[in-house]
Structures are given as structure tokens and as C-alpha cells.
Design a protein around this motif. Structure first.
Motif, mmCIF file in Angstrom:
data_model
loop_
_atom_site.group_PDB
_atom_site.id
_atom_site.type_symbol
_atom_site.label_atom_id
_atom_site.label_comp_id
_atom_site.label_asym_id
_atom_site.label_seq_id
_atom_site.Cartn_x
_atom_site.Cartn_y
_atom_site.Cartn_z
ATOM 1 N N UNK A 59 20.750 25.438 -0.034
ATOM 2 C CA UNK A 59 20.685 26.195 -1.282
ATOM 3 C C UNK A 59 21.524 27.451 -1.106
ATOM 4 N N UNK A 60 22.707 27.466 -1.676
ATOM 5 C CA UNK A 60 23.632 28.599 -1.513
ATOM 6 C C UNK A 60 23.104 29.878 -2.152
ATOM 7 N N UNK A 61 22.176 29.753 -3.077
ATOM 8 C CA UNK A 61 21.602 30.930 -3.728
ATOM 9 C C UNK A 61 20.340 31.444 -3.050
ATOM 10 N N UNK A 62 20.004 30.896 -1.877
ATOM 11 C CA UNK A 62 18.744 31.219 -1.216
ATOM 12 C C UNK A 62 18.524 32.725 -1.048
ATOM 13 N N UNK A 63 19.468 33.412 -0.452
ATOM 14 C CA UNK A 63 19.274 34.845 -0.182
ATOM 15 C C UNK A 63 19.144 35.655 -1.467
ATOM 16 N N UNK A 64 19.922 35.323 -2.490
ATOM 17 C CA UNK A 64 19.788 36.029 -3.776
ATOM 18 C C UNK A 64 18.406 35.786 -4.381
ATOM 19 N N UNK A 65 17.925 34.542 -4.306
ATOM 20 C CA UNK A 65 16.601 34.226 -4.828
ATOM 21 C C UNK A 65 15.522 34.929 -4.014
ATOM 22 N N UNK A 66 15.722 35.018 -2.701
ATOM 23 C CA UNK A 66 14.765 35.714 -1.843
ATOM 24 C C UNK A 66 14.717 37.201 -2.189
ATOM 25 N N UNK A 67 15.866 37.814 -2.367
ATOM 26 C CA UNK A 67 15.915 39.234 -2.738
ATOM 27 C C UNK A 67 15.238 39.475 -4.085
ATOM 28 N N UNK A 68 15.338 38.504 -4.990
ATOM 29 C CA UNK A 68 14.711 38.639 -6.318
ATOM 30 C C UNK A 68 13.188 38.683 -6.227
ATOM 31 N N UNK A 69 12.602 38.236 -5.110
ATOM 32 C CA UNK A 69 11.144 38.294 -4.922
ATOM 33 C C UNK A 69 10.697 39.688 -4.481
ATOM 34 N N UNK A 70 11.659 40.544 -4.159
ATOM 35 C CA UNK A 70 11.339 41.871 -3.647
ATOM 36 C C UNK A 70 11.508 41.981 -2.149
ATOM 37 N N UNK A 71 12.027 40.929 -1.523
ATOM 38 C CA UNK A 71 12.274 40.981 -0.079
ATOM 39 C C UNK A 71 13.291 42.075 0.208
ATOM 40 N N UNK A 72 12.967 42.863 1.227
ATOM 41 C CA UNK A 72 13.842 43.972 1.606
ATOM 42 C C UNK A 72 13.579 44.326 3.072
ATOM 43 N N UNK A 73 14.439 45.164 3.651
ATOM 44 C CA UNK A 73 14.201 45.583 5.035
ATOM 45 C C UNK A 73 12.839 46.261 5.173
ATOM 46 N N UNK A 74 12.097 45.883 6.200
ATOM 47 C CA UNK A 74 10.794 46.474 6.474
ATOM 48 C C UNK A 74 9.624 45.786 5.792
ATOM 49 N N UNK A 75 9.883 44.899 4.871
ATOM 50 C CA UNK A 75 8.818 44.170 4.177
ATOM 51 C C UNK A 75 8.634 42.803 4.833
ATOM 52 N N UNK A 76 7.472 42.529 5.433
ATOM 53 C CA UNK A 76 7.273 41.255 6.134
ATOM 54 C C UNK A 76 7.407 40.044 5.203
ATOM 55 N N UNK A 77 8.082 39.022 5.734
ATOM 56 C CA UNK A 77 8.268 37.769 5.003
ATOM 57 C C UNK A 77 7.753 36.642 5.895
ATOM 58 N N UNK A 78 6.877 35.818 5.359
ATOM 59 C CA UNK A 78 6.313 34.678 6.085
ATOM 60 C C UNK A 78 6.881 33.420 5.445
ATOM 61 N N UNK A 79 7.663 32.655 6.222
ATOM 62 C CA UNK A 79 8.299 31.439 5.723
ATOM 63 C C UNK A 79 7.518 30.209 6.150
ATOM 64 N N UNK A 80 7.399 29.271 5.210
ATOM 65 C CA UNK A 80 6.641 28.044 5.403
ATOM 66 C C UNK A 80 7.461 26.877 4.882
#
Length: 155
Positions: free
Chosen positions: A80-101
Motif C-alpha cells: 500500500x503506497x499510501x500507508x504512511x500518509x494514512x498512518x499520519x492521518x490517524x494522528x501518528x507522530x513522533x513520541x506517540x506509541x503505535x501498536x501494529x497488528x
């Protein structure tokens, strides 16, 4: 994340030296991190078909909903070439923990590595994923998020 609440990381020995993300968590450790860290995000990187047919994690008891972002798209299984843009749209940012499943804990490693490389997170992988490996009968669901008895909903 304060030192007192840092989860115990369960690292896969063969990958320990090559670890390029914050670490691997058991399903219960992932739940605990999501519970203890109000800003932590749960991201399910399986395909839409998997969400529909095998269900999705339910973190509503923690006041959270998982972000559903395909790491690869079905049916081509291309990245998914848009993965990082979609992830950032969730509010993902430096210092905010992200749990991937993911389904079994493999695609989520790639997602955690990509997030880390983009400066997001700390990014964690959930060991065994949502359903884990197949058993001797070829069935899944006895390991991972489901097997640990954590909340989930049918898709």
C-alpha cells in the motif's frame, strides 16, 4: 512513556540485533500499553478481506478504536503506497506509541519498521498477530489477540 510504565519487550532472538523498531509485544503486553498510554494507537494492518471475515480487535473498553490500514492491498497483495500518509492521518507522530497488528505478526513488523524509518512512534509489533499460526489441523485463532482472549468483533 515513563520508565515505570515501559512494557517488557519480548524480542525475537534471531532479529534482536537487526531490530529497527521499538520492539515486539505479546498480545497482553500490547493491551497493557494501550491501557496505560492514553495517546497510544492500535493499527491493524491486515487486508479489508481479513477484517471482514476474521474480525477486528475491539479496544472500545479503553475508549479506542483500531485504525484499519492495509499494509498490502487485497487481492494483489502489493504494498500500500499510501500507508504512511494514512498512518499520519490517524494522528501518528513522533513520541506517540503505535501498536501494529497483522494476522500472525509478520506484516506488522514491516509496518513498524516503516513507521520508525519515517520518524513515527515508538512503533511496536504484536507477536502472533490477531490469529497466530495454524495448528495441526490448519486452523488459526488459538494464538495471538484472539487466542489471548482479548476483545474482538466479527467483521
Amino acid at each position: 512513556m515513563s520508565a515505570a510504565r515501559t512494557p517488557r519487550l519480548t524480542r525475537i532472538t534471531s532479529r534482536e540485533d537487526a531490530m529497527t523498531y521499538a520492539g515486539d509485544l505479546t498480545p497482553h503486553e500490547a493491551w497493557k500499553l494501550l491501557e496505560d498510554e492514553p495517546d497510544a494507537i492500535l493499527v491493524d494492518v491486515r487486508t479489508e478481506a481479513e477484517w471482514r471475515f476474521t474480525g477486528v480487535p475491539d479496544a472500545s473498553g479503553l475508549g479506542k478504536q483500531p485504525a484499519l490500514i492495509e499494509w498490502v492491498t487485497y487481492p494483489t497483495m502489493q504494498r500500500n503506497e499510501g500507508f504512511l500518509d494514512q498512518l499520519k492521518a490517524t494522528g501518528a507522530e513522533p513520541g506517540r506509541p503505535i501498536v501494529f497488528l497483522c494476522r500472525s505478526g509478520a506484516r506488522s513488523i514491516g509496518a513498524a519498521e516503516a513507521a520508525t524509518a519515517a520518524g513515527l512512534g515508538p512503533a511496536y509489533n504484536v507477536l502472533e498477530g490477531f490469529e497466530g499460526a495454524t495448528d495441526e489441523h490448519g486452523h488459526r485463532g488459538w494464538q495471538g489477540w484472539k487466542g489471548a482472549g482479548l476483545p474482538w468483533q466479527q467483521g
